[in-house]
Design a protein around this motif. Structure first.
Motif: not given
Length: 144
Positions: A6, A8-9, A11, A36
């Motif tokens: 996802e 949000s994973d 970082t 990133k």
């Protein structure tokens, strides 16, 4: 546990990638922002396939791939795979490859392709997991 990647994973994945590659063996010097951005380029691919390894509620590894169109049958190219250094050689990389292999079987694809440094333990890991050295292709580069 292995979960689908996802956004949000990102970082956490970049931080793990830095811990794996920023050393004398791999000779990388990733900053968090560059790592990133690098991984986000893969995520943005139209046919991105990604999974994360979770242990004790934290991401400890990831595999970033993409489905690659080929003339006779599509394949999955492994762009990046990394496991936190303290967890390497414990079978987690094999589990992540197995998850992608399940994807390949479910979608009736040809198989895997990847490139890695021949001067690290990585080639032996991949050979142990059934990968063969490709005699018919040569990875080349030109440094400017």
């Amino acid at each position: 546990m292995i979960k689908k990647f996802e956004l949000s994973d990102l970082t956490a994945c970049a931080e793990i990638m830095m811990s794996v590659y920023n050393n004398d063996l791999w000779q990388c010097r990733w900053s968090l922002e560059t790592a990133k951005s690098y991984l986000k380029d893969y995520v943005d691919c139209k046919k991105f396939i990604g999974y994360t390894l979770w242990l004790d509620g934290e991401i400890k590894g990831a595999i970033f791939c993409h489905e690659k169109i080929w003339w006779n049958n599509n394949e999955v190219f492994v762009d990046e795979m990394f496991i936190s250094p303290e967890l390497q050689r414990k079978g987690y990389g094999t589990k992540m490859l197995s998850k992608v292999e399940d994807y390949i079987k479910e979608h009736n694809l040809a198989g895997f392709t990847l490139s890695t440094s021949r001067y690290t333990p990585a080639p032996n890991f991949y050979r142990k997991n059934g990968f063969l050295d490709a005699e018919h292709v040569l990875f080349m580069y030109k440094e400017i």
